[in-house]
Design a protein around this motif. Sequence first.
Motif, PDB file in Angstrom:
ATOM      1  N   PHE A  18      -6.394   0.805   5.077  1.00 46.57           N
ATOM      2  CA  PHE A  18      -5.540   1.980   5.225  1.00 46.57           C
ATOM      3  C   PHE A  18      -6.318   3.260   4.953  1.00 46.57           C
ATOM      4  O   PHE A  18      -7.170   3.309   4.062  1.00 46.57           O
ATOM      5  CB  PHE A  18      -4.358   1.924   4.242  1.00 46.57           C
ATOM      6  CG  PHE A  18      -3.282   0.960   4.631  1.00 46.57           C
ATOM      7  CD1 PHE A  18      -2.172   1.381   5.359  1.00 46.57           C
ATOM      8  CD2 PHE A  18      -3.377  -0.370   4.285  1.00 46.57           C
ATOM      9  CE1 PHE A  18      -1.182   0.484   5.723  1.00 46.57           C
ATOM     10  CE2 PHE A  18      -2.387  -1.273   4.637  1.00 46.57           C
ATOM     11  CZ  PHE A  18      -1.295  -0.853   5.361  1.00 46.57           C
ATOM     12  N   LYS A  49      -3.103   2.560   9.447  1.00 43.60           N
ATOM     13  CA  LYS A  49      -3.540   1.208   9.124  1.00 43.60           C
ATOM     14  C   LYS A  49      -4.552   0.804  10.187  1.00 43.60           C
ATOM     15  O   LYS A  49      -4.436   1.212  11.352  1.00 43.60           O
ATOM     16  CB  LYS A  49      -2.326   0.269   9.161  1.00 43.60           C
ATOM     17  CG  LYS A  49      -2.611  -1.208   8.939  1.00 43.60           C
ATOM     18  CD  LYS A  49      -1.287  -1.984   9.026  1.00 43.60           C
ATOM     19  CE  LYS A  49      -1.467  -3.475   8.849  1.00 43.60           C
ATOM     20  NZ  LYS A  49      -0.169  -4.196   8.957  1.00 43.60           N
ATOM     21  N   THR A  86       0.842  -1.188   0.000  1.00 42.20           N
ATOM     22  CA  THR A  86       0.000   0.000   0.000  1.00 42.20           C
ATOM     23  C   THR A  86       0.880   1.242   0.000  1.00 42.20           C
ATOM     24  O   THR A  86       1.834   1.334   0.776  1.00 42.20           O
ATOM     25  CB  THR A  86      -0.932   0.019   1.221  1.00 42.20           C
ATOM     26  OG1 THR A  86      -1.691  -1.200   1.247  1.00 42.20           O
ATOM     27  CG2 THR A  86      -1.884   1.200   1.176  1.00 42.20           C
TER      28      THR A  86
END
Length: 353
Positions: free
Chosen positions: A327, A332, A200
Amino acid sequence: MKKLLLAIAAAIMIFGATALADTYNNSAFIGSWLSSGATENDYGELTLDYIDSSIFNCHFVYKKASRPTNIYYTVYQGVMNDTYGTARFSVSNDDVQNYAFGTMELHLYDGQIKVKLLLDSQILMYEGFLNPQQGFDAHSSAYNYDVSIELNGEKLNLDPAPIVIRNRTYVPVRGVFEACGINVFWDDYRTSAGQNQSITFTRDDIIAKISRLGISEGFGSWGMDVWSGEGASTESEPKFGVEISDIQPIIIGTSSYMPLRAIVETFGVDVNWDDASRTVKLSCDTNIPTKKTREETDAVEDFLPDPAFALIKDAHPNAQLAGGPYFTVDKKYYIFTDAGQKITVYSDNTVSE
């Protein structure tokens, strides 16, 4: 005795030459391969994006003039055993609801690749030899390290180094993207669907995520989605997807590599190529409020389901994890459910119910 020794020496030389001939540099096979006797309307084409002695990434196209509909193949990351490999694949026609699955076999030869695609129902979809569509020497590497990366006029000293593979520049994910003010988070986790791997990327109000699902042999292909705007999070539907079937990320050793443009241009980074100096020149604002230090990104990566559950277990001992990690631009988080109640636990040790 002398004749016997000469015979033994000759046998050793022949055996050694044969062994050498069968010892290929698998990376040499990266590139496009076309079926023997191919025509415009009847051909098989294999594109190897990456291959070494243990794994390979590829995609395959098969077109046959006599077939009334187009056939689409999605080949997943496969496993290699020296010069022999297998990978799972899915196949569909123009009606994308009509899926079937099977196994691809890959055999490497000095100058050709043999491909066989067999459905689980034992229907043979394709079998044949393919020839290289680029300069080829089975004993040489397709890698070229003669490339530099500059950011705002300053050379980036990267370890591991960037690689050019068949004229496409792959860069180590953390070194380049973090220099551009982009946070990078790696996750490897399991859900009821199986093993998931994802990377990510976050910067400003943009989130990009590439992910793949583990299957029986290797992994599925990587997919990429993008979220943006105030309050963006990967829990919601992505704003759009990015087609990366022919620019798949690769993992070399312990480092993740990506084709450079695939991510950085999503975050507004300008990319130019200087052929004379063999330099990729990047330019962007690096003073980004959402940028985390390496220690902070490490802490976010280490925020796993168990430490997340530890924050709520006293009040919700029976809470169940609802899925993998999500996220926002700067956090997170995991979602738990307890008798229908939704509990969100964030990496900054906060909880919302």
